[in-house]
Design an enzyme around this catalytic site. Structure first.
Site, PDB file in Angstrom:
ATOM      1  N   GLU A  17       7.390  15.155   7.687  1.00 16.23           N
ATOM      2  CA  GLU A  17       8.280  16.312   7.460  1.00 16.23           C
ATOM      3  C   GLU A  17       7.605  17.609   7.884  1.00 16.23           C
ATOM      4  O   GLU A  17       8.262  18.549   8.336  1.00 16.23           O
ATOM      5  CB  GLU A  17       8.720  16.376   5.992  1.00 16.23           C
ATOM      6  CG  GLU A  17       9.454  15.123   5.487  1.00 16.23           C
ATOM      7  CD  GLU A  17      10.667  14.728   6.322  1.00 16.23           C
ATOM      8  OE1 GLU A  17      11.209  15.557   7.073  1.00 16.23           O
ATOM      9  OE2 GLU A  17      11.077  13.551   6.224  1.00 16.23           O
ATOM     10  N   HIS A  20       8.375  18.168  11.422  1.00 21.04           N
ATOM     11  CA  HIS A  20       9.677  18.824  11.623  1.00 21.04           C
ATOM     12  C   HIS A  20       9.552  20.323  11.327  1.00 21.04           C
ATOM     13  O   HIS A  20      10.116  21.155  12.035  1.00 21.04           O
ATOM     14  CB  HIS A  20      10.735  18.225  10.686  1.00 21.04           C
ATOM     15  CG  HIS A  20      11.239  16.886  11.120  1.00 21.04           C
ATOM     16  ND1 HIS A  20      11.779  16.648  12.362  1.00 21.04           N
ATOM     17  CD2 HIS A  20      11.300  15.696  10.460  1.00 21.04           C
ATOM     18  CE1 HIS A  20      12.140  15.373  12.457  1.00 21.04           C
ATOM     19  NE2 HIS A  20      11.857  14.775  11.320  1.00 21.04           N
TER      20      HIS A  20
HETATM   21 ZN   LIG Z   1      12.185  12.809  10.782  1.00 21.37          ZN
END
Ligand SMILES: [Zn+2]
Length: 229
Positions: A17, A20
């Site tokens: 994450e 991201h």
């Molecule tokens: Zn992902």
């Protein structure tokens, strides 16, 4: 406070994450609409970030005993590394069966289709081993028709893995490894900050100097490498 026992999966998810997040934070595009992603490309940045978890720098600094502060024993680290290829043959086969059946559904005229017979015939055509079933059978495989985003797009998880494995090898080969500043700059400038303002294929070539190759994924999963053409 609830007691928490973070697992290796949790650590991987955190890095994923964070990938991201970094992809979003590095954005340097002129128009907000260019932040949108291409389906089979937006998981590259997050998958790639997961690779830093396995570097000695992170393991020795952060994966320490909660009382003694001792780093994780080398033998245990080695076990985690060795386990990375566990069940990959099974996982890859059951996944590919679903991804390929998904694509075949979108290549035919659906008029009067018998999904059960179609699925059987397609798997036989693909040479599916009898011992393994599809990860997602047609009746519950929501990716196939639930929306335009993922229709015929289940393959994209593995394509992201191809790009990730190939990009990770670039870091393994770099003089400074995963902490090579020059390569990190190429990564940020070409694969993170441009978001969707550059064609992903061109962006990847600018980073790697060539297209992604499948060999890295095969090595990653512990498979024999394909013969060079
Ligand atoms: Zn992902």
């Amino acid at each position: 406070m609830f007691p928490i026992t973070p697992s290796w999966d949790d650590a991987t998810t955190l890095f994923h994450e964070f990938g991201h997040a970094l992809h979003g934070l590095s954005s340097n595009v002129a128009y907000p609409t260019l932040n949108g992603g291409v389906r089979d490309y937006t998981e590259l940045q997050s998958h790639l970030l997961e690779r830093w978890l396995m570097t000695d720098e992170v393991i020795d600094n952060y994966l320490v005993h909660h009382k003694t502060g001792e780093p994780m024993p080398a033998a245990l680290v080695q076990k985690i590394k060795d386990a990375s290829t566990f069940m990959q043959g099974f996982g890859t086969t059951e996944y590919l069966a679903s991804a390929l059946v998904d694509m075949r559904y979108h290549m035919i005229d659906p008029e009067g289709l018998d999904p059960d017979a179609f699925e059987k015939a397609t798997l036989a055509d693909l040479g599916m081993p009898k011992e393994i079933v599809m990860r997602h059978r047609s009746p519950h495989f929501s990716h196939i028709f639930s929306g335009e985003g993922y229709s015929a797009g289940y393959y994209s998880y593995m394509w992201a893995d191809v790009l990730t494995a190939d990009a990770a090898e670039a870091f393994k080969e770099a003089p400074g490894g995963f902490y090579d500043k020059g390569l990190a700059r190429l990564l940020v400038n070409n694969l993170f900050s441009v978001r969707n303002a550059v064609d992903p294929a061109d962006a990847y070539r600018a980073f790697r100097g060539r297209d992604a190759e499948i060999g890295a994924l095969m090595r990653d999963r512990g498979f024999p490498e394909p013969a060079k053409k």
